[in-house]
Design a protein around this motif. Sequence first.
Motif, mmCIF file in Angstrom:
data_model
loop_
_atom_site.group_PDB
_atom_site.id
_atom_site.type_symbol
_atom_site.label_atom_id
_atom_site.label_comp_id
_atom_site.label_asym_id
_atom_site.label_seq_id
_atom_site.Cartn_x
_atom_site.Cartn_y
_atom_site.Cartn_z
ATOM 1 N N UNK A 16 -21.350 27.198 -9.082
ATOM 2 C CA UNK A 16 -21.218 27.929 -7.823
ATOM 3 C C UNK A 16 -20.916 26.958 -6.685
ATOM 4 N N UNK A 17 -21.587 25.814 -6.685
ATOM 5 C CA UNK A 17 -21.347 24.800 -5.663
ATOM 6 C C UNK A 17 -19.912 24.282 -5.734
ATOM 7 N N UNK A 18 -19.401 24.051 -6.936
ATOM 8 C CA UNK A 18 -18.025 23.579 -7.104
ATOM 9 C C UNK A 18 -17.052 24.599 -6.517
ATOM 10 N N UNK A 19 -17.240 25.873 -6.813
ATOM 11 C CA UNK A 19 -16.356 26.920 -6.293
ATOM 12 C C UNK A 19 -16.369 26.957 -4.771
ATOM 13 N N UNK A 20 -17.553 26.862 -4.184
ATOM 14 C CA UNK A 20 -17.663 26.892 -2.724
ATOM 15 C C UNK A 20 -17.024 25.657 -2.096
ATOM 16 N N UNK A 21 -17.226 24.508 -2.702
ATOM 17 C CA UNK A 21 -16.646 23.275 -2.172
ATOM 18 C C UNK A 21 -15.123 23.314 -2.243
ATOM 19 N N UNK A 22 -14.570 23.832 -3.350
ATOM 20 C CA UNK A 22 -13.116 23.940 -3.484
ATOM 21 C C UNK A 22 -12.548 24.899 -2.446
ATOM 22 N N UNK A 23 -13.251 25.996 -2.193
ATOM 23 C CA UNK A 23 -12.802 26.970 -1.206
ATOM 24 C C UNK A 23 -12.740 26.335 0.180
ATOM 25 N N UNK A 24 -13.785 25.611 0.554
ATOM 26 C CA UNK A 24 -13.815 24.958 1.864
ATOM 27 C C UNK A 24 -12.710 23.902 1.958
#
Length: 52
Positions: A16-24
């Motif tokens: 979940x953290x990876x997905x959020x970081x990629x989005x940002x």
Amino acid sequence: MVKILLACSAGMSTSLMVKKMKKVADENGLEVEISAVPESQAEGHFENLNIL
């Protein structure tokens, strides 16, 4: 390009953290490669980069 490696013990929240970081990163036009690995495999990733 910036490469980010997240090392985790269980891996549940890390994806979940990876997905959020990629989005940002995408929203801010940053060129990054973000991946997650189990804690037990993290050292091997650094050895392959010859930085240890």
